[in-house]
Design a protein around this motif. Structure first.
Motif, PDB file in Angstrom:
ATOM      1  N   ARG A 160       0.819  -1.210   0.000  1.00 16.13           N
ATOM      2  CA  ARG A 160       0.000   0.000   0.000  1.00 16.13           C
ATOM      3  C   ARG A 160       0.853   1.261   0.000  1.00 16.13           C
ATOM      4  N   PRO A 183      -2.929   2.940  16.638  1.00 13.95           N
ATOM      5  CA  PRO A 183      -3.292   2.229  15.415  1.00 13.95           C
ATOM      6  C   PRO A 183      -3.567   0.760  15.702  1.00 13.95           C
ATOM      7  N   ARG A 222       5.743   6.113  16.304  1.00 10.71           N
ATOM      8  CA  ARG A 222       4.840   6.551  15.233  1.00 10.71           C
ATOM      9  C   ARG A 222       5.502   7.459  14.203  1.00 10.71           C
ATOM     10  N   ILE A 223       4.874   7.487  13.034  1.00 12.75           N
ATOM     11  CA  ILE A 223       5.483   8.178  11.903  1.00 12.75           C
ATOM     12  C   ILE A 223       4.391   8.746  11.008  1.00 12.75           C
ATOM     13  N   ASP A 224       4.737   9.801  10.296  1.00 21.17           N
ATOM     14  CA  ASP A 224       3.803  10.408   9.349  1.00 21.17           C
ATOM     15  C   ASP A 224       3.686   9.490   8.139  1.00 21.17           C
ATOM     16  N   ILE A 225       2.576   8.757   8.099  1.00 22.98           N
ATOM     17  CA  ILE A 225       2.437   7.700   7.107  1.00 22.98           C
ATOM     18  C   ILE A 225       2.297   8.263   5.696  1.00 22.98           C
ATOM     19  N   VAL A 226       1.762   9.492   5.599  1.00 20.93           N
ATOM     20  CA  VAL A 226       1.619  10.129   4.283  1.00 20.93           C
ATOM     21  C   VAL A 226       3.001  10.412   3.692  1.00 20.93           C
ATOM     22  N   LYS A 235       4.412   7.204   2.408  1.00 23.08           N
ATOM     23  CA  LYS A 235       3.837   6.815   1.125  1.00 23.08           C
ATOM     24  C   LYS A 235       4.366   7.689  -0.007  1.00 23.08           C
ATOM     25  N   GLU A 236       4.595   8.978   0.275  1.00 25.96           N
ATOM     26  CA  GLU A 236       5.169   9.841  -0.762  1.00 25.96           C
ATOM     27  C   GLU A 236       6.523   9.302  -1.212  1.00 25.96           C
ATOM     28  N   ASN A 292       9.168  14.755   6.924  1.00 18.96           N
ATOM     29  CA  ASN A 292       8.728  14.177   8.200  1.00 18.96           C
ATOM     30  C   ASN A 292       9.125  12.730   8.408  1.00 18.96           C
ATOM     31  N   THR A 298       1.297  12.442  13.090  1.00 19.06           N
ATOM     32  CA  THR A 298       1.692  11.064  13.367  1.00 19.06           C
ATOM     33  C   THR A 298       0.771  10.391  14.374  1.00 19.06           C
ATOM     34  N   MET A 307      -4.497   9.662  16.068  1.00 18.82           N
ATOM     35  CA  MET A 307      -5.359   8.535  16.432  1.00 18.82           C
ATOM     36  C   MET A 307      -5.191   8.167  17.899  1.00 18.82           C
ATOM     37  N   PHE A 350      -5.561   8.057   0.755  1.00 22.06           N
ATOM     38  CA  PHE A 350      -4.237   8.029   0.126  1.00 22.06           C
ATOM     39  C   PHE A 350      -3.385   6.926   0.729  1.00 22.06           C
TER      40      PHE A 350
END
Lengths: 331, 125
Positions: free
Chosen positions: A145, A170, A226-230, A233-234, A249, B55, B58, B108
């Protein structure tokens, strides 16, 4: 000693991105160049190893069997254990690849007081192996993904099933837990059993340490730091679309994770992990047990010069005729 | 080479499978898409810094849910200010549009939060 060497290797592998990204800030090198190089090495290495194996001559048909071969119609045979044709060979191979059937039969011997030698089933290894491999597969599919643009229904279903219990946020993926337990077991097994420890090499410990560290860095990133998932993906889409970008990030933990994964795939073709491709090329498993039905030609056989009787007669016809010997052909 | 055809076919299938994202992105042509979540203008302050929210929002919502549903504390103090611990009443004051804010990144990154399985989804015009 082999434990020490592989621990040393994994420590160095973790320190490299810490120094490279955390200290020197080489984000492009660790986010783009190294993953590309590792993936290239992976593909080239796999093609190289497979073609190398494919070129090895197979002098004999050495199918391993543990059942009656197909012969006369009134003798009961075992098609799966002694596959008579390529269909049953494929069936046996898929049961091996999908269910690790021969590992399921693993047995263990123990010396009990008496002294008495006792054999029992050694199913734990099979369980650990199958838990690890299937978790790894699901995790690999889930990671797709990060590389494909529109959400794919298949990945969504897999992730949905994997997070079925909706524990925490999450949401906990079941496979994340399973792979950690399975890897710990596979590692402890080598530590705790003296016989296994004796035969274990650095090349046995290192992949386990590496996989364990990859799983630990990944789960830490998802559930704790945790991490900036966007941003992830970029980066992933950039890599898959060949227009790499490094978003801001991304944490150090992410670079450790991606560097360890790069190390794994670069190491893959040159290590015992190549059993992924090797299983299909095992001569004892990929041939049908049809020795008596079909002749197997040994490619090593030297060319034998033969002189048939017809040729002999042609050569000495005149002499034989004169001596009054009987001939097959008078001409 | 014994069974050369089969081996090469298998190798090609394997290579296609592991490079699937590349072909997928070429086929759909979406590899340069970047999400752009929309916030109502005129707001400068969130309950936490943007980076933390990106981050860990949630976790925050999960804690709020526990506070409200399990401990009956509907208000909480964050950075010296009292906030109502509510997604619909506090967060969505500024991040008002689910489709243009939440879904933008969630779709996304292929994240399917189950917020709206219990809550009524806000109606967008």
């Amino acid at each position: 000693m082999s434990i020490f060497y592989s621990l040393l290797a994994i420590t160095v592998l973790i320190l490299i991105p810490i120094v490279g990204v955390g200290g020197l800030g080489w984000r492009y090198l660790f986010g783009v160049i190294i993953p590309y190089a590792a993936f290239g090495l992976f593909i080239i290495g796999i093609i190289y190893r497979i073609l190398l194996w494919a070129k090895v001559p197979v002098p004999f048909k050495i199918t391993t069997t543990c059942g009656q071969q197909k012969s006369l119609p009134w003798i009961k045979n075992s098609k799966l254990e002694a596959p008579p044709n390529s269909f049953w060979t494929a069936m046996r191979m898929s049961s091996e690849v999908l269910f690790f059937r021969s590992l399921f039969r693993n047995s263990k011997a123990q010396l009990k007081p008496g002294p008495k030698l006792v054999y029992g089933s050694g199913i734990l290894l099979w369980l650990g192996a199958i838990c690890f491999h299937y978790s790894f597969l699901v995790i690999l599919i889930r990671h797709f993904r990060f590389f494909i643009g529109p959400t794919s229904k298949f990945i969504e279903i897999v992730s949905g099933l994997d997070s079925f219990f909706q524990i925490g946020l999450p949401i906990l993926y079941i496979t994340d837990l399973v792979i950690l337990i399975a890897l710990t077991y596979l590692l402890l097994r080598r530590f705790l059993s003296p016989q296994l420890k004796y035969i274990s090499l650095a090349a046995d410990y290192f992949p386990l340490f590496l996989l364990l560290c990859i799983a630990l860095s990944g789960t830490t990133m998802r559930y704790f730091t945790r991490i900036d998932i966007v941003a992830v993906k970029e980066l992933g889409m950039g890599l898959a679309g060949f227009h790499p970008v490094i978003p801001d990030n991304l944490s150090l933990m992410f670079f450790i994770h991606i560097f360890l994964v790069s190390s794994l795939i670069a190491y893959f073709p040159f290590s015992k992990l190549m059993h992924m491709g090797g299983i299909f090329l095992s001569p004892t498993r990929n041939m049908a047990n049809d020795n008596r039905k079909r002749r197997h030609i040994n490619p090593w056989n030297p060319k034998v010069e033969v002189h048939t009787y017809e040729e002999y007669e042609d050569e000495f016809r005149e002499v034989m005729k004169n001596a009054g010997l009987p001939l097959e052909k008078e001409e | 080479m014994y069974n050369g055809g089969k081996i090469i076919l298998g190798l090609i299938i394997f290579l296609l499978l592991i490079t699937l994202p590349v072909w997928f992105n070429i086929a759909t042509g979406t590899s340069k898409y970047k999400p752009n979540p929309k916030i109502l203008p005129g707001q400068t302050e969130c309950v936490a810094p943007a980076n933390y929210m990106r981050t860990s929002h949630m976790r925050l919502l999960d804690e709020w849910r526990d506070e409200v549903v399990r401990h009956q504390r509907r208000y909480g103090e964050i950075n010296g200010k009292i906030y109502e611990l509510s997604l619909s009443n506090t967060c969505m004051k500024c991040h008002s549009n689910k489709k243009e804010f939440c879904d933008e990144c969630h779709n996304f990154a292929d994240v399917n939060p189950y917020c709206w399985e219990c809550h009524i989804e806000p109606k967008e015009k």
